[in-house]
Every structure is written in C-alpha cells, then in structure tokens.
Design an enzyme around this catalytic site. Structure first.
Site, PDB file in Angstrom:
ATOM      1  N   ASP A  99      14.101  29.694 128.297  1.00 58.69           N
ATOM      2  CA  ASP A  99      14.705  31.004 128.522  1.00 58.69           C
ATOM      3  C   ASP A  99      13.576  31.960 128.915  1.00 58.69           C
ATOM      4  O   ASP A  99      12.389  31.620 128.859  1.00 58.69           O
ATOM      5  CB  ASP A  99      15.490  31.473 127.294  1.00 58.69           C
ATOM      6  CG  ASP A  99      16.563  32.491 127.687  1.00 58.69           C
ATOM      7  OD1 ASP A  99      16.502  33.018 128.820  1.00 58.69           O
ATOM      8  OD2 ASP A  99      17.461  32.761 126.883  1.00 58.69           O
TER       9      ASP A  99
HETATM   10  C1  BGC Z   1      19.110  35.066 128.749  1.00 60.34           C
HETATM   11  C2  BGC Z   1      19.597  33.839 129.472  1.00 60.34           C
HETATM   12  C3  BGC Z   1      19.594  34.074 130.956  1.00 60.34           C
HETATM   13  C4  BGC Z   1      18.199  34.475 131.380  1.00 60.34           C
HETATM   14  C5  BGC Z   1      18.042  34.673 132.871  1.00 60.34           C
HETATM   15  C6  BGC Z   1      17.809  35.594 129.330  1.00 60.34           C
HETATM   16  O1  BGC Z   1      17.461  36.822 128.810  1.00 60.34           O
HETATM   17  O2  BGC Z   1      18.960  34.776 127.380  1.00 60.34           O
HETATM   18  O3  BGC Z   1      20.880  33.505 129.007  1.00 60.34           O
HETATM   19  O4  BGC Z   1      20.037  32.934 131.626  1.00 60.34           O
HETATM   20  O5  BGC Z   1      17.862  35.677 130.733  1.00 60.34           O
HETATM   21  O6  BGC Z   1      18.654  35.811 133.313  1.00 60.34           O
END
Ligand code: BGC
Length: 768
Positions: A306
C-alpha cells in the site's frame, strides 16, 4: 513462472484423507469440486512466456530490475504525501515500471511512449488506479453493492468499470477490497462487502471475475488487486491504520477466506495492508506474504505494497530506517513498492551488501513482467490506450442504465410503517428536505475514481422531479447541515418547516458527507452528524408522515430516527444515477430487495457488533430478562437496531417450516434443506432467502450461527417457490482446537429465513 508449490498437492491429499490441514477455506459454493480454479486456468504454465522473460531478465541491470519493482503516482490524484516528483524523468530513466493515478487514452499513451522509446529495454509501463465502484460511470459504493446480495449485478458493475477504465489506458485496478469489517467507526467499512466471511468471499470473487474477465489479453480487462492483506478491517478502536492483534484461528476462519476466494477467482495481484498484525507490519510479514500466500495458496501473481507502507515500518518501530524497511519488505515477499521510493533509493545497496538475494529480486521482477506479458503489452504497449473506444465507453447509456439498476437493488428498506411507501405517483405535494437531497458531489461517495462530482450525478431532487412530473409540488429546502460543526445551529430550520407545512408529507434525505467514510475517516460516534436529527425532531412536531432516505457509507446509530420516522430507506451513496434510482424505489417502480451486509448497532457502545458472535457462558436470554451477572449492558439491549441480512419489501413473504431430507450425514455426504417461500402480498418482489448453521459444541467454541447459503428469488403475488439448499460437512469446517481444518461430528441447528434473526429451524447430526 514461479514453480508450483510441491507441498500443495501433498497437503491437499492429507486434507482429504484426514480432513486435517491448515489451509484457509473458501466457501464450498465458491468452488466447483474437482474443476480447476480460474487462477489455475489463467496462470497455466506458458513455456514461451517463461523463455521470453528469462531472456529479458538476463539482459537487465540491477537498476533496471529495481525500476520494474517501483510504482509511482502521477500528480493527478494522491491519497498520501507525494514523496516523488519528476515521475516522467524517472520513467525515461527506466527507474519506474508502473504508474498509478494517470488515465485517459492520450495521457497513458504519452507516458507509455516515454517508457518504450526512451528506455534501453523498452519495457512497457503498467497503469494502475483505484477503480473501485465504477470508473466514470459510478455505481453504489462497495458496501451498497454488497447489500444487493446479487452476485451477477456485482460482477456486472465490475465489468462495466473495467470496460470504461481500460479504454482510458488503465491495466490494473486496486480492487476489490475484501477486508471483513465489523466496526462501523472505521471509515473503510464503506469499501468492502461488510461483516460476513461467506458473503464477502463470494462478492470478492465476483468482483475479480468482473474486472478481469476470462482472458487477460482482452483489452477490456483490468488486473484485479485483492486488498488489504491482511486483517486491516480489525483496526483497534475503529481508528484507521491502527493495530490488529488476533488469534491465528480468527485470522484463518474470518479474515483470510475472502482473500483466498479472490485468489482462486484469478486475482492477479495482492496489496499489503498498513496495519501491523500480531506485532509484525503486514508489509514486512513473511508469515502472510510467503508462508500463507505463496506456500500454502500457491499465488502466481505479484504483491504490491500500500501507499508508502514500506517507509511506514520505521514509525511502526519495526525497521531502523528505510533501507532496513526495504529489506524486510522484499525478503518477506513484497514485489513492488508503491510510492515509497525505498526500493529505488536503497535496494541496490542492500543487494550489493548481501542482505537481499539477487534471486529474490529476479523472482519479484518475473512476477511483475509476467503480468505485463499476459496483458499483451510486449506485443503492443498502446493496446489499451484507445481514444475511439474511450469515447464509446465513457458514460455509455448502457453503463448508466446498469448503474441505475444496481443502485435500486442496493437500497435497503429498513422501516415502512403503515405502508407509507411507495409514494403515490399522484402525490400532490412533498417536502424534500436535507443536505443530501440535492447534492451532486455526495451522490458518488468516496473512492469514485474518475467519476464526475459536479455535473453528472443525478440528485434525489432531480430524480423525483423527473419521476413525478409537473403535477406534484416538490417543496425543497436543505434545512440542516451534516458538517460536524453545525452543532446547535438552527439555520435553515425555518425554511424546512415552511416547506413541510405546505406539503402532505416529508422526505428527508440525510446522512453523512461523502468523505466521512472511506480512508482516514474514522468516527467515535455514529450519529447523524451536524444538526440533522435536531431538524427531524422539529419536523416530527408537525405530525406529517416522514420518510427518511439515508445516505452514508457505514451503519449509523439512528435509534431516534428508527422510532420516529414512518419509513427509512438506506441508499448508501448510490452513484451517478442515484437520484433516479431513489425515485424508482420511492414511487414503487422498483420494489426494494436489498439486505444489510452489516449489522446496525443501537449506539456506538455496542460496537463491534455482528451477527455471528459467540454465546458466552452467561448468555442473556429471553427467560432471564432483568437479571444481573449475565453478559449484557445495563442501559441498552444486546440486540442490534437492525440485524445482518435484514431488509423489507413492499410485499410480504411467508415461509413454510424448513425440512431436511436427512437428519444425519456422514463426512462426504450432503443433506438438502428445503423451504417454500410464498409472496403473501400484492406486489411482485424479490426475497433473499438465507440459511444459517449453528454448530452446538466444538473443540473450540462456535459462533451462534453462520451464513452458509442464500438465494435471491423473484415471486409474483401469490406465487410460491420451493428452494433447496445442499450442505455437506465441508460447509461445517473450521480451524479446530489443534488448528487442523475440518468439521467435527456432533449436533447442528439450521435456520432459514429473511435475516440473521431467522427462527425457522431444523436439527441435524454429523456422524463420525
Ligand atoms: C489506500 C489503498 C489505495 C492506495 C492507492 C492507499 O492510501 O489504502 O486502498 O489503493 O492508497 O490509491
């Protein structure tokens, strides 16, 4: 390709023989016995691909390899600090293999051109994005989609999303989120399928099928990402990114099965979660990323972190510095670094110092390159970026119609006293009140990808006006505010009261602002924010019927509203066509059929509350009301406001007693439970018939009941249908006292009905 795990075949053999292994299960209904899973078909050995990739890897420098393991955001959309500027320069230098938050055929083509024309090896970029519940055409938020209990509709929503997104050059979505979520304080409950492991597993798999289709080479395919691995949904105190600590049994029985179901459906990638699990951050967690994902489950895709979650292992107190964090991540099984630039800045030195094996880097690079190959990007890197297709796909009328259909199917009728709904189409005057009644930006909820918030969304005011025509007076007043700081303000109340006074009835559209759920949107109370309930209390004094249309991404505590509104329709955030869909339901052009995928508490003090809790040694039962020293609260009943699986219709359904064809089964045998459901009302309608099982005694205690089957059935007035549900010992399996996986002989109860409160029951035995 990664070799198949030699232990898997052996372990399965042992499992079948002795029903004793630790593999996390997937619901029996999700798999066809004996048939290869979609993952096994999609990722079948491909010698030509293997040779191509081996040749390519042999030519790559260590820097170029690390580039393939690096993912950066463009500057279009971010969900965290932008740590990296100059991403175009990085592409040209071969330092980045994938980009997210960049779309449109033109823009992706421009960036792809840099990668394939300016880098030495011309390896194409992979473009990712959070296409969660729609791309441009936005469907209801994921929790709302889950309320349909309609796997076909959910798959279709994902398919439409993939068709639109892929036409804009995207190859890869960061969805589905399959985190089981039982704490509505946690804002991300809105992004998943709710609280239940069985429903959540089926929905996760349906979404993967929808995004990926059957053929990764088809240009309308998006690679799916199952996230967030793992146990992110159990954040302490409902505060986002917080700690999780749980038993291995709870992890394997409740939190992991939806991941496994999505993997078997063919999910191409996994995303690690931000949380630590039992003291080890998920992004550096060898147990999760290697032992379970690769060795037990034989995952063939790639693992992405993530957003900056490698870097975050430093504040977690798990890594000394970023270089150390990068080593922990890659050695645990991470293939790609999202946005943290840790691999880019430190991995080379770690390899050169012998702290990361070159073979581990090659393995990660292979995982990534294989997906690029399977998408056909080495044949034509621009195949997805197609202006013509983009034009035809975006907001295609068929997509808008599908979004309207799924939105109608997602709306849960929570109350309907005196059949105040559906509204008569001849209604003469309606007061339409509330901050969400005419708010375009709120309709599409959070994580709405490239969805437009300003022009496109149809509000409830628009939808009702169009539906009721000129004959009905719709007296609109915003009346109240959902902003937390609206507090005691009565601004706007007078307008709302005046609108109500000149109307026959009140439709209040209230709830939460769109960004009060989603990431980083936790709350410590679940009330309707601002002064909305205060306004409802004033309106109640007028003595006119009140219909409350709720929009929100979580269960709210609406005890006062449940008592005092005549009807309540939960509309989640219903998407681009939401206003039409609400109007369809309010006037009865669509008969509500949705059911709650998550329990609604009476107040925040009951949280976490979910239907399949344990009984305790001191259960507070009906015959012991008022007694002390039982598992209860002094000031609130144990029961929720609305249980899991609950939802009304404009018609009514009658159930025959449930019958079983056998009172006892042996391992390997199945029994059939049958029930006849009759539409006892005067309108056609759909019922979600639910079957739950309780294992009365176990080597470890068992939940009071667990969902095992459901079926959505359409019935005309007076029509009856007999439904049959087949169950075997496989459906009764869990992780036993010794952590082996399987069922235990003994007595079971089975319940069939309209919600998790069903009382229509039968008993059976599983023999030794
Ligand atoms: C979130 C993810 C997301 C990623 C990319 C993160 O802050 O937890 O779910 O896919 O950002 O945008």
């Amino acid at each position: 390709m990664r070799g198949s795990n030699p232990n898997i075949g052996m372990r399965i053999g042992v499992c079948l023989a002795a029903l004793a292994c630790g593999l996390a299960p997937i619901p029996a209904a999700a798999q066809d016995a004996g048939k290869p899973t979609a993952a096994q078909t999609l990722y079948a050995p491909d010698a030509k691909m293997d040779r191509f990739i081996s040749d390519l890897i042999a030519k790559m420098t260590l820097d170029e390899k690390i580039g393939q393991l690096t993912l950066f955001t463009s500057d279009w959309d971010v969900t965290g600090p932008t740590m990296r500027e100059g991403y175009k320069r990085d592409i040209a230098a071969g330092k980045v293999g994938a980009i997210f938050n960049a779309y449109t055929a033109k823009y992706t083509r421009d960036l792809q051109k840099v990668a394939v024309e300016q880098t030495r090896l011309k390896i194409p970029l992979l473009f990712g994005y959070d296409v969660i519940h729609g791309h441009r055409t936005i469907f209801p938020i994921s929790l709302g989609e889950a309320a349909t209990w309609d796997l076909e509709a959910i798959e279709k929503a994902a398919r439409v999303s993939a068709v639109e997104a892929s036409a804009e050059g995207l190859h890869w979505t960061f969805a589905p989120m399959v985190d089981i979520a039982r704490d509505p304080r946690w804002g991300r409950v809105s992004e998943g399928a709710g609280e239940d492991v069985y429903l959540g597993s089926l929905i996760g798999a349906a979404r993967v099928r929808g995004f990926q289709g059957k053929d990764l080479k088809a240009t309308d395919t998006l690679l799916a990402t199952v996230k967030h691995f793992a146990a992110y949904g159990q954040a302490q105190a409902g505060r986002d990114y917080h700690t999780t600590d749980m038993s291995d049994r709870e992890l394997r029985d409740t939190y992991l099965p939806p991941f496994k179901a999505a993997l078997d459906a063919g999910a191409a990638s996994f995303m690690t979660s931000f949380n630590e699990l039992n003291g080890i951050p998920a992004t550096g967690n060898t147990y999760l990323l290697t032992d379970i994902l690769r060795k037990e489950w034989d995952f063939k895709g790639f693992v992405v972190t993530d957003y900056t979650s490698i870097n975050e292992m430093v504040p977690h107190g798990f890594a000394r510095d970023e270089a150390h964090a990068g080593e922990l991540a890659v050695n645990a099984g991470v293939d790609m670094d999202m946005q943290g630039a840790v691999f880019m800045n430190h991995l080379k030195a770690s390899v050169e110092a012998g702290r990361v094996a070159p073979a581990r880097i090659d393995e990660a690079v292979r995982d990534v390159l294989e997906m690029k190959y399977r998408l056909g990007l080495f044949e034509d890197p621009y195949r997805y970026s197609n202006e013509k297709r983009e034009k035809a796909a975006i907001y295609n009328p068929k997509h808008l119609e599908a979004a309207r259909d799924v939105a109608r199917k997602s709306m849960v009728l929570l109350k309907n006293d005196g059949n105040v709904l559906p509204l008569a189409k001849t209604a003469k005057s309606i007061a339409l009140i509330g901050p969400l009644a005419d708010s375009k930006e709120d309709m599409i909820g959070s994580w709405s990808a490239a969805g437009d918030r300003k022009e496109k969304p149809v509000t409830v005011l628009q939808g009702l006006r169009e539906k009721l025509g000129k004959n009905a007076a719709i007296n609109f007043a915003k009346g109240a505010s959902y902003e937390f700081n609206a507090g005691d303000s009565t601004d706007g109340f007078a307008d709302a009261i005046a609108a109500a006074q000149k109307s026959d009835m009140i439709v209040a559209v209230m709830g939460e602002k769109w960004d009060m759920t989603g990431e980083a949107a936790s709350r410590t109370d679940l009330d309707l924010p601002g002064n909305q309930t205060a306004l409802l209390k004033e309106l109640k004094k007028l003595g006119k019927p009140i219909v409350l249309v709720l929009m929100s991404g979580r269960p709210n505590s609406i005890a006062w509203e449940a008592e005092n509104a005549d009807a309540i329709l939960h509309a989640w955030y219903p998407g681009t066509m939401g206003g039409h869909a609400v109007a369809d339901v309010l006037v009865g052009d669509y008969n509500p059929s949705a059911k709650l995928p998550i329990t609604f508490p009476r107040n925040v003090g009951q949280v976490p509350i979910f239907y399949n809790m344990k009984n305790t040694g001191r259960p507070y039962t009906a015959d012991k009301q008022g007694q002390k020293y039982l598992s209860r609260y002094l000031n609130t009943p144990n029961s929720p406001l609305y249980p899991f699986g609950y939802g009304l219709s404009y018609t009514t359904f009658g159930y025959s007693p449930v019958t079983l064809d056998k009172a006892s089964i042996r391992p390997g045998e199945a029994l059939t439970a049958s029930v006849t459901v009759t539409n006892t009302g005067s309108r056609a309608g759909e019922e979600v018939v639910q079957l739950y099982v309780q294992d009365l005694v176990g080597s470890v205690t068992r939940p009071v009941r667990e969902l095992k089957r459901f079926e959505k059935v359409m019935l005309k007035p007076g029509e009856a249908k007999t439904l049959s549900f087949k169950l075997s010992d496989k459906d009764l399996a869990f992780h036993r006292a010794d952590m082996s996986y399987g069922a235990e002989a003994g007595d079971f109860k089975l319940y069939v009905g309209t919600s998790s409160d069903a009382t229509n029951q039968a008993a059976f035995t599983l023999a030794e």
